[in-house]
Design an enzyme around this catalytic site. Structure first.
Site, PDB file in Angstrom:
ATOM      1  N   GLU A   1       0.759  -1.125   0.082  1.00  0.00           N
ATOM      2  CA  GLU A   1      -0.071   0.116   0.067  1.00  0.00           C
ATOM      3  C   GLU A   1       0.791   1.100  -0.088  1.00  0.00           C
ATOM      4  OE1 GLU A   1      -4.048  -0.488   1.449  1.00  0.00           O
ATOM      5  OE2 GLU A   1      -3.214   0.887   3.060  1.00  0.00           O
TER       6      GLU A   1
ATOM      7  N   GLU B   1       2.169   1.967  -3.317  1.00  0.00           N
ATOM      8  CA  GLU B   1       1.078   2.563  -4.395  1.00  0.00           C
ATOM      9  C   GLU B   1       0.765   3.807  -3.801  1.00  0.00           C
ATOM     10  OE1 GLU B   1      -2.666   0.337  -3.491  1.00  0.00           O
ATOM     11  OE2 GLU B   1      -3.741   0.954  -5.434  1.00  0.00           O
TER      12      GLU B   1
ATOM     13  N   CYS C   1      -8.423  -2.751   3.628  1.00  0.00           N
ATOM     14  CA  CYS C   1      -8.533  -3.750   4.456  1.00  0.00           C
ATOM     15  C   CYS C   1     -10.016  -4.291   4.806  1.00  0.00           C
ATOM     16  CB  CYS C   1      -7.506  -3.403   5.630  1.00  0.00           C
ATOM     17  SG  CYS C   1      -6.108  -2.947   5.429  1.00  0.00           S
TER      18      CYS C   1
ATOM     19  N   SER D   1      -7.286   1.587  -2.689  1.00  0.00           N
ATOM     20  CA  SER D   1      -6.078   0.655  -2.920  1.00  0.00           C
ATOM     21  C   SER D   1      -6.328  -0.566  -3.691  1.00  0.00           C
ATOM     22  CB  SER D   1      -5.512   0.760  -1.397  1.00  0.00           C
ATOM     23  OG  SER D   1      -4.524  -0.379  -1.761  1.00  0.00           O
TER      24      SER D   1
ATOM     25  N   LYS E   1     -15.472 -10.891   6.967  1.00  0.00           N
ATOM     26  CA  LYS E   1     -14.636 -11.385   6.452  1.00  0.00           C
ATOM     27  C   LYS E   1     -15.014 -12.608   5.797  1.00  0.00           C
ATOM     28  CE  LYS E   1     -10.798  -9.168   7.208  1.00  0.00           C
ATOM     29  NZ  LYS E   1     -10.024  -8.422   6.054  1.00  0.00           N
TER      30      LYS E   1
ATOM     31  N   GLU F   1     -16.109 -11.711   2.505  1.00  0.00           N
ATOM     32  CA  GLU F   1     -14.758 -11.535   1.694  1.00  0.00           C
ATOM     33  C   GLU F   1     -14.343 -12.879   1.257  1.00  0.00           C
ATOM     34  OE1 GLU F   1     -11.373  -9.858   3.761  1.00  0.00           O
ATOM     35  OE2 GLU F   1     -10.818  -8.704   2.075  1.00  0.00           O
TER      36      GLU F   1
ATOM     37  N   GLU G   1     -13.428 -12.806  -6.434  1.00  0.00           N
ATOM     38  CA  GLU G   1     -11.933 -12.370  -6.861  1.00  0.00           C
ATOM     39  C   GLU G   1     -10.919 -13.095  -6.079  1.00  0.00           C
ATOM     40  OE1 GLU G   1     -14.646 -10.783  -5.744  1.00  0.00           O
ATOM     41  OE2 GLU G   1     -14.921  -8.914  -6.810  1.00  0.00           O
TER      42      GLU G   1
ATOM     43  N   CYS H   1     -11.227  -2.721  13.907  1.00  0.00           N
ATOM     44  CA  CYS H   1     -11.446  -4.323  14.190  1.00  0.00           C
ATOM     45  C   CYS H   1     -11.747  -4.688  15.757  1.00  0.00           C
ATOM     46  CB  CYS H   1     -10.265  -5.068  13.427  1.00  0.00           C
ATOM     47  SG  CYS H   1      -9.853  -4.289  11.818  1.00  0.00           S
TER      48      CYS H   1
END
Lengths: 573, 171
Positions: free
Chosen positions: A290, A293, A310, A330, A369, A372, A377, A514
């Site tokens: 990151e 980037e 994230c 990102s 999550k 996710e 992907e 989190c």
């Protein structure tokens, strides 16, 4: 004013059960009473949500014998209240009996058994029988909504406190659920009664975190993990997220914020996990990617501000609400997905699993999550990088089921080659952590003083939205650290309107980051502060404070990641 | 997604209320007036325009008895079941109407979309009880037979001018 001048400060007091309590800006009588050490019961009051006043459990009696809902009564100087009188006890018992009369009372098979507030209060108020026959109103055949990967909605167990509705609308600005109908036919529903997966739900799980009963629970994936653990043809690998280690102990009577990573590792090995890795290493990888980037975008002056990537609930929110911002986010995968891909690739290359199938289990503070991990992907050649995601709470359940005496566990270290992390990686679990880690990486002055100074730029703390300014080279960079989707929504609106400018925005969906994730243990006490303190302590205790100094990274970039960093660590949503 | 004429209609309704989310109920009433029910696409469109969640609008729509999410017939028959009408046997009127139209408590609209039968708590015409209303018109001192005769009359008339604008019913 002259410093020596005497000042009289008028102090204000209230009397709670005959004892004097000083008022310190509490917002309502309920807070004053709790300050005075009396645990008034409530179903519908949460300090971060608006006052709803529906459950009437928090009633108090004033001097004239009037009954007040303490959550809705502003504190007043000289107000005298009693919290426990025959009248109040009668009221509370009556409310509980009425709630229970139409509630399905199959406690032993309820996923919320032992954690249910209704059950707890029924015990506290010694409800031994129910005088009312609520059979005709009893809800038992409303369909259960199993459509989400993250939560299960069972309207039969709902007591209509509205906590989930307000959480979703007020803190997350999502508004996927609301009340439907009225009177005895009222229930919490999505728009048009659609399955929750078809709504704007972002899977953050905060509704489940505030639900007092079993009406909204986190989807349990333990059975699938047990099955793989007992399968001899599979090598089961665990990775543990930063925020898990500072909340896990709470469930076993340890102090909130105590870092129990060592004990978790030991326990996971007892459960039968073949390898235990640390997601903080994934976080270190994220910092590297990151930061690179970010510097590249700063150089080309394109696609700024950079939004962090994230948090899967934030990604989901962005996709549904602001798809036009996609290019600003990102391209880095989340630490969990990065580590997942690297683990599987490493295993393939070195055949560490004796040709067994590798099963990646991620232990996360997060319900999103789960969603996710099943996104297309993150499947490569038809195989998911992460096979199962279980939350902190689910791992607690597995430990209990296995009879592990947590207090007696001897701490153990995670396995190599993914067991060392930097301090920057571990603070990913708290709001502001990702920014701090990235600043450490991009800062030119790497002296310890400079690293420590970053903590004082204003990026630490649990506030919903913070700003910081750091100088990199000759450029002053503006950073925003935001948690809670409503705060994020507001900042995006300001950016789109051209009112504010930032270079880097850290976005986390859950309040506090989190540590306050939907999969964490929840109770009445505010624990986010102690959990975040715990993570910053873990950072202090790390010999390595910056991600780039993590000795494992060099090996990874020379090995598994050589020429494949783009493929394994980045994603295009 | 709402397009063409419907979009213009909805935009007109929204503009007439200044696109203010506080006017949600008024907006919904206007939509219902236009379509005789609240079409899902219309509500979703309004939600987006007003910045209100669809769940919130659904909540309002289901809270009020007067809002309907299901298409209603061209003639809305409301049988008053207020105290005065009730004691003068409105229940048997309701039963006869429902039986005559093949409807029940859950199925309230005829398949040809001509009639919707509802009950209402009081029409404020207790002196004329028992009463029913058909669209905006009140019919006093009803009996099951008279009520059925009303409906048959409408049906005959409708058979003759299908597709035309509905007129006042003369009995």
């Amino acid at each position: 004013m002259n410093d020596n001048e005497m000042k009289t400060v008028k102090k204000e007091f209230m009397w709670v059960d005959g004892r004097r309590v000083e008022l310190n800006g509490e917002r309502n009588v309920l807070e004053v009473v709790r300050q005075a050490g009396v645990d008034l019961p409530t179903f519908c009051y949460h300090s971060e949500l608006s006052v709803y006043g529906a459950c009437r459990m928090c009633v108090v009696e004033d001097e004239r014998g009037q009954i007040l809902a303490s959550c809705q009564t502003p504190p007043k100087d000289g107000l005298k209240v009693k919290t426990s009188t025959p009248k109040l006890q009668k009221h509370r018992k009556m409310i509980l009996e009425l709630l229970l009369s139409s509630h399905c009372r199959d406690c032993t098979t309820c996923p919320k058994n032992g954690k249910c507030l209704l059950q707890e209060l029924a015990i506290r108020f010694s409800i031994t029988g129910i005088r009312f026959n609520g059979e005709s109103f009893k809800r038992h055949d409303l369909p259960i909504d199993n459509s989400s990967f993250s939560i299960v909605r069972n309207p039969n167990k709902c007591i209509l406190c509205g906590d989930c509705v307000r959480m979703c609308a007020e803190v997350q600005n999502v508004g996927a659920i609301d009340f439907k109908g009225r009177g005895s036919g009222m229930m919490v529903s999505t728009a048009f009664g659609d399955p929750i997966i078809a709504t704007d739900c972002v899977h953050c799980g905060q509704c489940a975190a505030v639900c007092p009963t079993g009406a909204i629970t986190v989807k349990c994936d333990c059975p699938a993990v047990w099955k793989d653990l007992y399968d001899g043809d599979k090598q089961v690998i665990a990775q543990v997220a930063p925020a898990v280690r500072v909340a896990f102990g709470e469930e076993f009577g340890l102090v909130s914020g105590e870092n129990v990573m060592g004990k978790i590792v030991a326990g996971l090995r007892m459960l039968g996990f073949d390898r235990v890795y640390d997601t903080s290493l994934g976080a270190d990888l994220t910092v590297m990617e990151e930061s690179a980037e970010f510097l590249e975008r700063l150089r080309s002056k394109e696609n700024l501000p950079l939004f962090t990537s994230c948090c899967p609930a934030w990604i989901c929110f962005m996709e549904k609400r602001y798809p036009e911002l996609k290019d600003l986010v990102s391209s880095c995968k989340s630490p969990m997905q990065m580590l997942g891909a690297v683990i599987k690739e490493h295993a393939k290359r070195h055949d560490v699993g004796d040709s067994k199938t590798i099963i990646n289990v991620a232990i996360m503070p997060c319900t999103a999550k789960k969603f996710e991990a099943v996104r297309e992907e993150f499947y490569r050649d038809g195989i998911a990088d992460i096979d199962h995601v279980i939350t902190t709470q689910e791992l607690v359940k597995m430990f209990r089921e296995a009879g592990i005496v947590f207090a007696d566990l001897e701490p153990e270290a995670p396995d190599m080659p993914f067991g060392i992390h930097s301090g920057a990686g571990v603070i990913f679990g708290v709001t502001g952590g990702v920014s701090e880690a990235v600043i450490r990486r991009v800062a030119e002055d790497k002296s310890m003083e400079a690293i420590l100074d970053i903590a004082y730029t204003g990026i630490r703390g649990l506030e919903g939205a913070k700003e910081a300014e750091v100088t990199v080279g000759d450029e002053k960079l503006k950073i925003a650290v935001v948690n809670g989707l409503k705060n994020i929504d507001e900042i995006i609106k300001k950016i789109l309107a051209g009112e504010v400018h930032y270079d880097f925005i850290e976005a986390m969906a859950c309040p506090g980051g989190c540590v306050g994730g939907g999969g964490q243990p929840f109770g009445l006490k505010p624990v986010k502060k102690s959990r975040s303190d715990g993570l910053y302590r873990a950072d202090k205790l790390s010999q390595i404070r910056q991600s780039e100094e993590n000795p494992l990274l060099a090996g990874l970039y020379k090995g598994v990641l050589r020429g494949r960093a783009k493929e394994l660590l980045h994603v295009h949503y | 997604m709402v397009e063409g004429k419907d979009r213009a209609t909805l935009d007109h309704i929204l503009t007439s209320c200044n696109g203010d989310k506080r006017a949600l109920i008024a907006i919904m009433q206007k939509i219902q007036h236009e379509y005789r029910y609240l079409p899902r696409q219309a509500l979703e469109y309004v939600a987006k325009k007003l910045g209100v969640s669809p769940a919130k609008i659904y909540s309002v729509a289901t809270f009020y008895e007067n809002f309907s999410l299901r298409p209603k017939g061209r003639y809305i028959v409301r049988v008053c079941d207020g105290t005065a009408c009730h004691v003068r046997k409105s229940a048997s009127i309701l039963k006869t109407i429902r039986e005559g139209l093949g409807l029940d408590k859950d199925k309230t609209t005829t398949d040809d979309m001509l009639f919707t039968v509802e009950t209402v708590s009081c029409l404020g015409a207790c002196g004329l009880s028992p009463v029913i209303s058909i669209n905006e018109q009140i019919f006093a001192e009803m009996t099951p037979e008279k009520a059925l005769a009303c409906l048959n009359k409408i049906r005959e008339k409708e058979a003759g001018n299908y597709g035309k604008k509905r007129e006042k019913i003369h009995l």
